[in-house]
Scaffold this active site. Structure first.
Site, PDB file in Angstrom:
ATOM      1  N   GLY A   1     -45.798  48.746  62.701  1.00  0.00           N
ATOM      2  CA  GLY A   1     -45.288  47.394  62.832  1.00  0.00           C
ATOM      3  C   GLY A   1     -43.824  47.296  62.454  1.00  0.00           C
TER       4      GLY A   1
ATOM      5  N   SER B   1     -41.394  49.516  63.540  1.00  0.00           N
ATOM      6  CA  SER B   1     -40.527  50.186  64.508  1.00  0.00           C
ATOM      7  C   SER B   1     -39.434  49.282  65.032  1.00  0.00           C
ATOM      8  CB  SER B   1     -41.326  50.665  65.715  1.00  0.00           C
ATOM      9  OG  SER B   1     -41.748  51.969  65.538  1.00  0.00           O
TER      10      SER B   1
ATOM     11  N   SER C   1     -37.431  54.401  63.506  1.00  0.00           N
ATOM     12  CA  SER C   1     -38.024  55.211  64.566  1.00  0.00           C
ATOM     13  C   SER C   1     -39.446  55.609  64.204  1.00  0.00           C
ATOM     14  CB  SER C   1     -37.175  56.461  64.813  1.00  0.00           C
ATOM     15  OG  SER C   1     -37.773  57.311  65.774  1.00  0.00           O
TER      16      SER C   1
ATOM     17  N   ASP D   1     -33.497  57.336  69.916  1.00  0.00           N
ATOM     18  CA  ASP D   1     -34.658  56.453  70.031  1.00  0.00           C
ATOM     19  C   ASP D   1     -34.144  55.017  69.930  1.00  0.00           C
ATOM     20  OD1 ASP D   1     -37.088  55.200  69.992  1.00  0.00           O
ATOM     21  OD2 ASP D   1     -37.796  56.103  68.121  1.00  0.00           O
TER      22      ASP D   1
ATOM     23  N   HIS E   1     -38.699  53.932  71.838  1.00  0.00           N
ATOM     24  CA  HIS E   1     -40.096  54.090  72.238  1.00  0.00           C
ATOM     25  C   HIS E   1     -40.747  52.742  72.497  1.00  0.00           C
ATOM     26  CE1 HIS E   1     -40.374  54.034  67.733  1.00  0.00           C
ATOM     27  NE2 HIS E   1     -41.457  53.307  67.969  1.00  0.00           N
TER      28      HIS E   1
END
Length: 473
Positions: free
Chosen positions: A335, A337, A353, A248, A218
């Protein structure tokens, strides 16, 4: 806010800053070495194994047992592998026991659990829901976040009940599922509506031999060009990105082909963990997550092959469904991810994720398996560029190398500035910092907790508005 620029040929793994002391104590030094087997007759006595060896044994037994295999998990207390079987065939049980596993006969086969998951997909793909196989209960664990109410809850509950009481369980989560944009060694991208912040997960070598890194999909969908500082020039460009759908993950290539990208994770306090291999997650094993917002945290894998239904970031009435994830109880926040999920012995397990909750109240967090991301992108783990090893990382200039032992906690405010800064990723963490004080962040320690929430806000992506399951940029 000032940012040190990383020397152009030095790019470090995304992870640094103040580590939660509880997790650091477990991780460093590398303790609790496993034994090859328990005393006595190995043919009848379960072996004592470390988690990575248990994962290997589980894979072998899955192949040997075939349809009789119904999942497995690692009992961290006894350090033994527990294997579920659905066949009463004594030969099947004897084979598993001889291999060193604890054998448990269960009712639900792998095929039946997969069929139940398919029913959930067809009838209950609702934003704010997730489901994963839980081998400890031999059921599917269905979770609904705080946005699943009214008709949506009734629909989910009805679908779960329709599967039968012995097939699935359902629970409510106090938070909301969201992606956590921001993380490990912080990486930044400027988009039309502001700054997107994510975390570098693991440095890799792309299929063409160039240096690259993995992060959340993402993040790669949200922005193409990434920098190691909030206002710096881009240092890497997205090559591939998958989100939503079957994963992801993103592969991001460094723009400078001579960039040195060490295969290691900096966990703060001058300590690094060398990443030597990709590892499949095993339910029950202890794993560690590093992120620029919350530092180092540990927990257990609680489910595999998880499906998560995030509220769509582009369609208010839509849903972004991601499949094949790892479910854990390791906390994460905005923050984190893309940040690293790894094992004590250097296995790269996942990329952060999304999930619900925070590092004060806990919650569920989901990770993209690294093994799947590597297979899909054609990348491999390992150092890129000549001399990318620790020996080339002298002094404080070493991203991820050993920090200068003379560095004090006070020096470390420059550490967080390590949103990519090769300079300090090994700086000494403040030993007075506790897990309850994640505001001393790794990505930008000069920022306060309040600043972090603004960073994680991701107004440009719509990720963290709290309206649904959130991806963790």
């Amino acid at each position: 806010m000032s940012h040190k620029r990383m020397p152009k040929r030095k790019a470090a793994i995304a992870v640094g800053g103040v580590a939660a002391l509880g997790a650091a104590a477990l991780l460093l030094p590398n303790a609790n070495a496993s034994q090859d087997g328990a005393a006595g007759d190995a043919s009848v006595t379960p072996k004592t194994l470390k988690a990575s060896d248990a994962s290997d044994l589980a894979s072998q037994l899955q192949s040997v047992l075939g349809d009789a295999f119904a999942g497995s998990y690692y009992d961290s207390g006894s350090k033994q592998l527990v294997v579920n079987v659905v066949s009463g065939d004594d030969n099947v049980i004897v084979q598993a026991k001889k291999a060193g596993a604890v054998v448990r006969q269960v009712e639900n086969s792998t095929a039946e659990l997969k069929a139940a998951a398919k029913t959930l997909k067809n009838k209950a793909t609702i934003p704010g829901t997730s489901w994963a196989v839980d081998p400890k209960t031999d059921k599917i664990l269905v979770t609904a976040d705080s946005t699943v109410t009214g008709a949506k809850w009734n629909r989910l509950e009805s679908t779960v009940k329709g599967l039968g009481s012995d097939m699935a369980t359902i629970k409510k989560s106090a938070g909301t599922f969201k992606t956590f944009v921001s993380g490990g060694d912080a990486i930044f991208s400027q988009v039309a509506n502001g700054t997107v912040r994510c975390s570098l997960g693991f440095n890799v070598t792309a299929s063409d031999g160039s240096p690259a890194f993995l992060t959340a999909g993402h993040c790669g969908v949200a922005a193409k060009d990434w920098s190691d500082s909030e206002t710096g020039d881009p240092i890497a460009t997205v090559d591939q990105a998958t989100f939503p759908g079957e994963g992801d993950f993103s592969l991001v290539k460094y723009n400078d082909a001579t960039t040195q990208a060490p295969s290691e994770v900096n966990v703060g306090n001058g300590q690094t963990v060398q990443i030597t291999q990709a590892a499949d997650a095993t339910v029950g094993e202890t794993v560690f997550r590093m992120g620029s917002t919350t530092g180092l945290h540990d927990g257990q894998v609680t489910g595999l092959d998880a499906t998560v239904n995030f509220q769509s970031e582009t369609d208010p009435n839509g849903v972004d469904t991601v499949t094949g994830l790892i479910q854990t109880n390791v906390c994460a926040e905005a923050g984190d991810s893309g940040g690293s999920l790894f094992t004590q012995d250097g296995g790269a397990v996942g990329l952060t994720s999304g999930g619900s909750g925070d590092c004060t109240n806990g919650g569920e967090t989901f990770f993209q398996p690294v093994t799947t991301a590597l297979q899909a992108t054609g990348a491999t783990l390992g150092d890129s560029g000549a001399g990318a090893g620790a020996g080339d990382q002298a002094g404080g200039d070493e991203v991820g190398g050993s920090a200068d032992p003379s560095a004090s906690a006070g020096d470390e405010t420059g550490t967080g500035d390590q949103s990519g800064t090769g300079d300090e990723s090994g700086a000494t963490a403040d030993p007075s910092a506790t897990a309850a004080d994640p505001s001393a962040t790794a990505g930008d320690p000069s920022a306060t907790a309040g600043d972090q929430s603004g960073t994680g806000d991701q107004s440009g992506t719509g990720a963290n508005d709290g309206s649904s399951l959130t991806e963790t940029h």
